[in-house]
Motif scaffolding. Structure first.
Motif, mmCIF file in Angstrom:
data_model
loop_
_atom_site.group_PDB
_atom_site.id
_atom_site.type_symbol
_atom_site.label_atom_id
_atom_site.label_comp_id
_atom_site.label_asym_id
_atom_site.label_seq_id
_atom_site.Cartn_x
_atom_site.Cartn_y
_atom_site.Cartn_z
ATOM 1 N N LEU A 70 0.829 -1.204 0.000
ATOM 2 C CA LEU A 70 0.000 0.000 0.000
ATOM 3 C C LEU A 70 0.863 1.253 0.000
ATOM 4 N N MET A 71 1.906 1.263 0.846
ATOM 5 C CA MET A 71 2.796 2.419 0.900
ATOM 6 C C MET A 71 3.537 2.620 -0.421
ATOM 7 N N SER A 72 3.836 1.526 -1.119
ATOM 8 C CA SER A 72 4.588 1.615 -2.369
ATOM 9 C C SER A 72 3.745 2.163 -3.510
ATOM 10 N N LEU A 73 2.442 1.962 -3.459
ATOM 11 C CA LEU A 73 1.603 2.280 -4.606
ATOM 12 C C LEU A 73 0.567 3.369 -4.348
ATOM 13 N N ILE A 74 0.454 3.799 -3.118
ATOM 14 C CA ILE A 74 -0.561 4.808 -2.810
ATOM 15 C C ILE A 74 -0.364 6.028 -3.727
ATOM 16 N N PRO A 75 -1.396 6.477 -4.407
ATOM 17 C CA PRO A 75 -1.224 7.504 -5.455
ATOM 18 C C PRO A 75 -1.118 8.936 -4.923
ATOM 19 N N PHE A 76 -0.070 9.189 -4.147
ATOM 20 C CA PHE A 76 0.197 10.544 -3.670
ATOM 21 C C PHE A 76 1.682 10.848 -3.860
ATOM 22 N N LYS A 77 1.964 12.089 -4.167
ATOM 23 C CA LYS A 77 3.334 12.454 -4.540
ATOM 24 C C LYS A 77 4.299 12.497 -3.366
ATOM 25 N N PHE A 78 3.776 12.457 -2.132
ATOM 26 C CA PHE A 78 4.708 12.457 -1.010
ATOM 27 C C PHE A 78 5.513 11.158 -0.938
ATOM 28 N N ARG A 79 5.209 10.195 -1.819
ATOM 29 C CA ARG A 79 6.013 8.971 -1.871
ATOM 30 C C ARG A 79 7.462 9.271 -2.222
ATOM 31 N N ASP A 80 7.722 10.397 -2.884
ATOM 32 C CA ASP A 80 9.084 10.726 -3.288
ATOM 33 C C ASP A 80 9.898 11.373 -2.181
ATOM 34 N N ASN A 81 9.272 11.698 -1.049
ATOM 35 C CA ASN A 81 10.012 12.317 0.061
ATOM 36 C C ASN A 81 11.002 11.319 0.659
ATOM 37 N N SER A 82 12.173 11.796 1.005
ATOM 38 C CA SER A 82 13.215 10.913 1.545
ATOM 39 C C SER A 82 12.777 10.281 2.862
ATOM 40 N N GLY A 83 12.064 11.041 3.700
ATOM 41 C CA GLY A 83 11.595 10.498 4.978
ATOM 42 C C GLY A 83 10.599 9.368 4.781
ATOM 43 N N TYR A 84 9.739 9.525 3.790
ATOM 44 C CA TYR A 84 8.752 8.491 3.484
ATOM 45 C C TYR A 84 9.445 7.226 2.997
ATOM 46 N N LYS A 85 10.496 7.391 2.151
ATOM 47 C CA LYS A 85 11.211 6.229 1.634
ATOM 48 C C LYS A 85 11.954 5.489 2.751
ATOM 49 N N LYS A 86 12.459 6.240 3.732
ATOM 50 C CA LYS A 86 13.104 5.575 4.870
ATOM 51 C C LYS A 86 12.082 4.773 5.672
ATOM 52 N N ALA A 87 10.905 5.366 5.836
ATOM 53 C CA ALA A 87 9.848 4.650 6.561
ATOM 54 C C ALA A 87 9.470 3.358 5.826
#
Length: 668
Positions: A70-87
């Motif tokens: 879900l986190m990998s595909l959720i259609p919101f642009k905050f997926r590109d934030n470095s903090g989100y990728k660490k999470a």
């Protein structure tokens, strides 16, 4: 080398492939350390075991990674934030790390239990000795923990190797459409595999027992199963196998023995020789309430739903007080084939069903019969085929086999092949194998199931009843009648004992058949064409779990066998007989005279269900010695039932099968 990808779905799938790789390493280690407990794997077994292993790993990985997906595909642009990728990295490592920990732990715990870890095994956490035991486990198997940390490192390296670049700038509309599409594709993939790699409406989320779809060897199922799968699929199940104890173990065993042996007794008149074919027909949802010749609530002026069955019942031996032992289709075959009922949970949904059996089909194989099962749904449906293989059925004919020969135009769009199309296929197959030796065949009908559709071209033939199911029952009864017309001239027909019953009841349009114990009543009928000794009516109580011991008694099977039921025609065995099922949080226990409601602690109702079918008068205050004997009997039965489930013990006591350990030790 780092693979950079912009497609978030491809990145997700590649990262899940990394999990596959480490899970497979776990399985190889499991086999290496436990090969003395696993029967030899032959060349012909490898492909099937590999398919099963991949299936259970796939479902494990799906369950573990639902949040990560879900986190990998959720259609919101905050997926590109470095903090989100660490999470995301932390979520990936923690969830899969826990899954790996359970898998690695079972590599070394398996020899103690010789079954995969399930949720119920975590009762050890409550023990005072758990911490010291854990300490000893860590010291004794330090190399297992080293292996675990190596796997974690591989998991991390694999994750980082599948890098993903920031997605190119897109319009908001395109971004959300594309990413929503990716989520939808992944959702379809998840549903497909969790249902057992099928979209069939008849399939359920796969269970541990489905390992027998790929092998009939219980030690090989342990090799295939994945521990996260076993743990997750038993959430909420451990409490369903209580340890109820009302008597000393020996007393319970004496009152409700499960090991049966044939004893020469006064002939019942129902004996058959071992050249007689046996054909069990299980009718989907044909509750007693829907059958005019069995229901005293059916108005005389109303059209029968089952004209064929009503006429056939006059030609054979009809049990008028027959009961089911579960409340869904999935419960019928364990009860009929293995004499094992279902109570609070479907037996086949419990991890305790994954065990060794020597059930009715295996006994029939031993007596020289060829065994077959026919059902118009897919093989994954209800766990029938997986359990059937474990029980000893050798040949299976399902929707897949039908469509290989006849195409897919006869699919009803929901469950499987229409009854009136599938039955001629059954006829054809029986004709082919009946020439060789006697057969033991089970046919499970399909079409009288919700949504109660009637095939195109036939609707005008069947009028509406007082319930939606009545029209479908009329159709299935018609199809059954056409089937019997087609087979009655076959050479095997008059040499066949037909046992006709239903899997379960299905509601009623009368108060009586919506009240216990009548809501669990079904038809049961023995029919031997042209044989007058198989004629009459029997009002004594009988249930699904009695089919196996009764049939083996008729065949004079002379070896010990396991059954919770009793031989109906053996006067000694039928003493104190009762039917038992479970609904609304209590056990329903019926004798020939009374119905008792038992809440696991006390008997709270006694009803004369023949004279008082609606249960208006509770006779519990008038309990007598006869009642006490009956109550002792079903208390012992319940105690023995759960004792055997907890021990996964479904073999006769005198049977001492070689365990995998003993067999392999002998080789070495």
């Amino acid at each position: 080398m780092k693979i950079n990808l912009k497609n978030s779905l491809t990145v997700l799938l590649l990262r899940l492939f990394v999990v596959y790789a480490v899970f497979m390493l776990c399985r190889l280690a499991f086999y290496f350390f436990n090969n003395n407990l696993i029967d030899d794997v032959h060349a012909g077994d490898i492909i099937s075991l590999l398919r099963g292993s991949l299936m259970f790993d796939t479902v494990s990985i799906i369950y573990i990674n639902l949040l990560f997906a879900l986190m990998s595909l959720i259609p919101f642009k905050f997926r590109d934030n470095s903090g989100y990728k660490k999470a995301m990295l932390w979520i990936f490592m923690i969830t899969n790390g826990l899954g790996l920990l359970i898998n690695v732990a079972d590599i070394f715990y398996y020899p103690f239990k010789q079954a995969r870890i399930v949720l119920g095994d975590f009762f050890l956490l409550q023990e005072d000795a758990f911490v010291p035991l854990l300490g000893d486990f860590v010291i004794d198997y330090w190399y297992g923990f080293l292996f675990y940390f190596i796997l974690l490192v591989l998991l991390y390296i694999g994750y980082k190797a599948v890098g993903d670049k920031k997605e190119p700038v897109q319009t908001n509309r395109r971004y959300y459409v594309v990413n929503t599409a990716y989520m939808s594709i992944m959702a379809i993939i998840i549903i497909f595999f969790v249902r057992g790699a099928t979209f069939s409406a008849a399939s359920f989320p796969i269970s541990m027992n489905d390992a027998f779809l790929y092998t009939d060897n219980p030690t090989h199922t342990s090799f295939m199963l994945s521990n996260p799968f076993c743990l997750i699929r038993t959430i909420g199940k451990s409490k369903d196998v209580p340890d109820l104890k009302y008597f000393d173990t020996k007393i319970a065993q004496n009152l409700a023995g499960t090991t049966h042996t044939y004893e020469a007794a006064e002939p019942s008149g129902f004996e058959i020789d071992r050249k007689t074919n046996v054909f069990i027909i299980v009718l989907e949802s044909f509750g007693k309430a829907h059958i005019k010749s069995l229901s005293d609530q059916f108005p005389k002026e109303r059209e029968s739903n089952t004209p064929f069955l009503d006429s056939l019942f006059n030609e054979g031996y009809l049990f008028t007080n027959a009961h089911q032992n579960g409340y869904r289709s999935i419960d019928a075959l364990p009860a009929i084939w293995a004499s094992i009922p279902s109570f609070k949970e479907h037996f086949l949904s419990l991890p305790n069903s994954v065990a060794s059996y020597y059930a009715l089909p295996a006994c029939m194989n031993e007596m020289g019969y060829q065994t077959a099962f026919f059902h118009g749904a897919v093989k994954e449906s209800m766990g029938f085929v997986s359990f059937g293989r474990n029980a000893g059925i050798k040949n299976f004919y399902s929707r897949e086999e039908y469509e290989e020969e006849n195409g897919d135009e006869d699919f009803d769009g929901k469950w499987g092949i229409w009854d009136h199309k599938f039955f001629p296929f059954v006829h054809k197959k029986i004709n082919a194998f009946s020439k060789d030796k006697p057969f033991f065949t089970t046919l499970f009908t399909l079409s009288s199931h919700h949504p109660y559709k009637v095939p195109p071209g036939l609707p005008k033939k069947f009028s509406e009843g007082t319930m939606p199911i009545h029209r479908a029952i009329k159709y299935s009864d018609y199809a059954l009648g056409e089937f019997f017309k087609s087979i009655e001239k076959e050479p095997w027909y008059k040499n066949t004992l037909f046992i006709i019953t239903a899997d379960h009841s299905s509601g009623a349009d009368s108060y009586k058949f919506n009240k216990a114990p009548h809501d669990y009543t079904i038809p049961m009928f023995f029919f031997k064409p042209g044989n007058n000794k198989f004629k009459g009516k029997d009002d004594k109580i009988i249930q699904h779990i009695d089919v196996m011991p009764t049939l083996l008694g008729m065949l004079k099977y002379d070896k010990p066998y396991f059954a919770f039921g009793k031989d109906h025609f053996n006067k000694k065995d039928s003493n104190g007989h009762f039917a038992i099922n479970f609904s609304n949080g209590a056990f329903n226990c019926s004798t020939d005279s009374y119905y008792y409601l038992f809440n696991e602690k006390d008997v709270i109702s006694k009803i004369d269900y023949r004279m008082d079918p609606l249960g208006n008068t509770n006779l519990i205050a008038k309990r007598n010695q006869q009642d006490e004997e009956a109550i002792k009997g079903f208390k012992a039965f319940i105690q023995e039932y759960y004792a055997h489930l907890n021990a996964r013990d479904y073999l006769p006591r005198t049977t001492k099968p070689k365990t995998a350990l003993a067999v392999n030790a002998g080789r070495k």
